[in-house]
Write a protein that holds these residues in place. Structure first.
Motif, mmCIF file in Angstrom:
data_model
loop_
_atom_site.group_PDB
_atom_site.id
_atom_site.type_symbol
_atom_site.label_atom_id
_atom_site.label_comp_id
_atom_site.label_asym_id
_atom_site.label_seq_id
_atom_site.Cartn_x
_atom_site.Cartn_y
_atom_site.Cartn_z
ATOM 1 N N ASN A 11 0.830 -1.208 0.000
ATOM 2 C CA ASN A 11 0.000 0.000 0.000
ATOM 3 C C ASN A 11 0.859 1.249 0.000
ATOM 4 O O ASN A 11 0.586 2.201 -0.733
ATOM 5 C CB ASN A 11 -0.931 0.013 1.215
ATOM 6 C CG ASN A 11 -2.063 -0.978 1.094
ATOM 7 O OD1 ASN A 11 -2.297 -1.558 0.042
ATOM 8 N ND2 ASN A 11 -2.767 -1.183 2.189
ATOM 9 N N LEU A 31 -7.650 -0.738 -8.902
ATOM 10 C CA LEU A 31 -8.380 -1.988 -8.699
ATOM 11 C C LEU A 31 -7.504 -2.908 -7.869
ATOM 12 O O LEU A 31 -6.450 -3.343 -8.330
ATOM 13 C CB LEU A 31 -8.707 -2.642 -10.040
ATOM 14 C CG LEU A 31 -9.516 -1.791 -11.008
ATOM 15 C CD1 LEU A 31 -9.613 -2.468 -12.358
ATOM 16 C CD2 LEU A 31 -10.893 -1.511 -10.452
ATOM 17 N N GLY A 33 -7.567 -5.852 -4.293
ATOM 18 C CA GLY A 33 -8.374 -6.685 -3.411
ATOM 19 C C GLY A 33 -8.855 -5.866 -2.225
ATOM 20 O O GLY A 33 -8.229 -4.884 -1.820
ATOM 21 N N ALA A 34 -9.974 -6.270 -1.667
ATOM 22 C CA ALA A 34 -10.614 -5.527 -0.581
ATOM 23 C C ALA A 34 -9.704 -5.308 0.623
ATOM 24 O O ALA A 34 -9.792 -4.286 1.304
ATOM 25 C CB ALA A 34 -11.888 -6.233 -0.156
ATOM 26 N N ALA A 35 -8.816 -6.232 0.897
ATOM 27 C CA ALA A 35 -7.936 -6.102 2.063
ATOM 28 C C ALA A 35 -7.028 -4.879 1.969
ATOM 29 O O ALA A 35 -6.588 -4.350 2.985
ATOM 30 C CB ALA A 35 -7.097 -7.363 2.235
ATOM 31 N N HIS A 36 -6.755 -4.408 0.760
ATOM 32 C CA HIS A 36 -5.897 -3.230 0.580
ATOM 33 C C HIS A 36 -6.629 -1.925 0.869
ATOM 34 O O HIS A 36 -6.004 -0.873 0.914
ATOM 35 C CB HIS A 36 -5.331 -3.193 -0.842
ATOM 36 C CG HIS A 36 -4.317 -4.243 -1.090
ATOM 37 N ND1 HIS A 36 -3.027 -4.181 -0.619
ATOM 38 C CD2 HIS A 36 -4.416 -5.419 -1.746
ATOM 39 C CE1 HIS A 36 -2.375 -5.260 -0.990
ATOM 40 N NE2 HIS A 36 -3.190 -6.031 -1.667
ATOM 41 N N LEU A 37 -7.923 -1.981 1.062
ATOM 42 C CA LEU A 37 -8.711 -0.768 1.230
ATOM 43 C C LEU A 37 -9.092 -0.476 2.670
ATOM 44 O O LEU A 37 -9.473 0.643 2.996
ATOM 45 C CB LEU A 37 -9.985 -0.860 0.380
ATOM 46 C CG LEU A 37 -9.749 -1.069 -1.113
ATOM 47 C CD1 LEU A 37 -11.073 -1.258 -1.828
ATOM 48 C CD2 LEU A 37 -8.963 0.088 -1.708
ATOM 49 N N THR A 38 -8.999 -1.440 3.547
ATOM 50 C CA THR A 38 -9.515 -1.274 4.904
ATOM 51 C C THR A 38 -8.421 -0.933 5.905
ATOM 52 O O THR A 38 -7.244 -1.157 5.658
ATOM 53 C CB THR A 38 -10.221 -2.556 5.366
ATOM 54 O OG1 THR A 38 -9.266 -3.621 5.392
ATOM 55 C CG2 THR A 38 -11.369 -2.922 4.463
ATOM 56 N N GLY A 42 -4.807 1.154 5.093
ATOM 57 C CA GLY A 42 -5.382 0.823 3.800
ATOM 58 C C GLY A 42 -5.233 2.008 2.860
ATOM 59 O O GLY A 42 -5.024 3.153 3.278
ATOM 60 N N ARG A 56 -16.137 6.177 -4.274
ATOM 61 C CA ARG A 56 -16.466 4.869 -4.837
ATOM 62 C C ARG A 56 -17.101 5.084 -6.197
ATOM 63 O O ARG A 56 -17.993 5.909 -6.359
ATOM 64 C CB ARG A 56 -17.448 4.135 -3.928
ATOM 65 C CG ARG A 56 -17.850 2.791 -4.475
ATOM 66 C CD ARG A 56 -18.807 2.099 -3.501
ATOM 67 N NE ARG A 56 -19.246 0.854 -4.067
ATOM 68 C CZ ARG A 56 -20.465 0.651 -4.565
ATOM 69 N NH1 ARG A 56 -21.351 1.628 -4.535
ATOM 70 N NH2 ARG A 56 -20.793 -0.510 -5.079
#
Length: 64
Positions: A11, A31, A33-38, A42, A56
Protein backbone atom coordinates in the motif's frame (compact mmCIF):
# COMPACT_ATOMS: atom_id res chain seq x y z
CA UNK A 1 5.24 -9.99 9.18
CA UNK A 2 3.39 -11.37 6.15
CA UNK A 3 0.64 -8.79 6.57
CA UNK A 4 3.28 -6.07 6.41
CA UNK A 5 4.82 -7.61 3.31
CA UNK A 6 1.63 -8.30 1.37
CA UNK A 7 -0.56 -5.41 2.46
CA UNK A 8 1.00 -2.51 4.31
CA UNK A 9 4.31 -2.30 2.44
CA UNK A 10 2.54 -2.68 -0.91
CA UNK A 11 0.00 0.00 0.00
CA UNK A 12 2.77 2.43 0.87
CA UNK A 13 4.61 1.68 -2.36
CA UNK A 14 1.42 2.17 -4.37
CA UNK A 15 0.67 5.38 -2.48
CA UNK A 16 3.94 6.88 -3.63
CA UNK A 17 3.17 5.99 -7.27
CA UNK A 18 -0.45 7.19 -7.04
CA UNK A 19 0.58 10.45 -5.40
CA UNK A 20 3.01 11.13 -8.24
CA UNK A 21 0.36 10.49 -10.89
CA UNK A 22 -2.28 12.54 -9.10
CA UNK A 23 0.08 15.50 -8.66
CA UNK A 24 0.55 15.49 -12.45
CA UNK A 25 -3.23 15.80 -12.84
CA UNK A 26 -3.71 12.22 -13.98
CA UNK A 27 -7.05 10.52 -13.33
CA UNK A 28 -6.43 7.30 -11.46
CA UNK A 29 -8.55 4.24 -10.94
CA UNK A 30 -7.17 1.60 -8.60
CA UNK A 31 -8.38 -1.99 -8.70
CA UNK A 32 -7.15 -3.99 -5.73
CA UNK A 33 -8.37 -6.68 -3.41
CA UNK A 34 -10.61 -5.53 -0.58
CA UNK A 35 -7.94 -6.10 2.06
CA UNK A 36 -5.90 -3.23 0.58
CA UNK A 37 -8.71 -0.77 1.23
CA UNK A 38 -9.51 -1.27 4.90
CA UNK A 39 -7.93 -0.12 8.13
CA UNK A 40 -5.63 2.73 9.11
CA UNK A 41 -2.99 1.62 6.63
CA UNK A 42 -5.38 0.82 3.80
CA UNK A 43 -5.15 2.81 0.59
CA UNK A 44 -8.29 4.81 1.32
CA UNK A 45 -7.01 6.15 4.65
CA UNK A 46 -3.48 6.69 3.30
CA UNK A 47 -4.84 8.77 0.40
CA UNK A 48 -7.14 10.75 2.69
CA UNK A 49 -4.19 11.47 5.01
CA UNK A 50 -2.43 13.05 2.01
CA UNK A 51 -5.47 15.27 1.44
CA UNK A 52 -7.12 13.38 -1.42
CA UNK A 53 -10.83 12.77 -1.79
CA UNK A 54 -11.65 9.12 -2.39
CA UNK A 55 -14.90 8.21 -4.08
CA UNK A 56 -16.47 4.87 -4.84
CA UNK A 57 -17.21 4.42 -8.50
CA UNK A 58 -20.75 3.27 -9.17
CA UNK A 59 -21.29 1.90 -12.65
CA UNK A 60 -24.45 2.88 -14.52
CA UNK A 61 -25.50 -0.77 -14.36
CA UNK A 62 -25.60 -0.63 -10.54
CA UNK A 63 -27.93 2.36 -10.50
CA UNK A 64 -30.71 0.62 -12.43
Amino acid sequence: ELMNLFLIDRNKAWLSRLDGLLKKGERVMVLVGAAHLTGKEGLIELLKAKGYTVERYVSPVETK
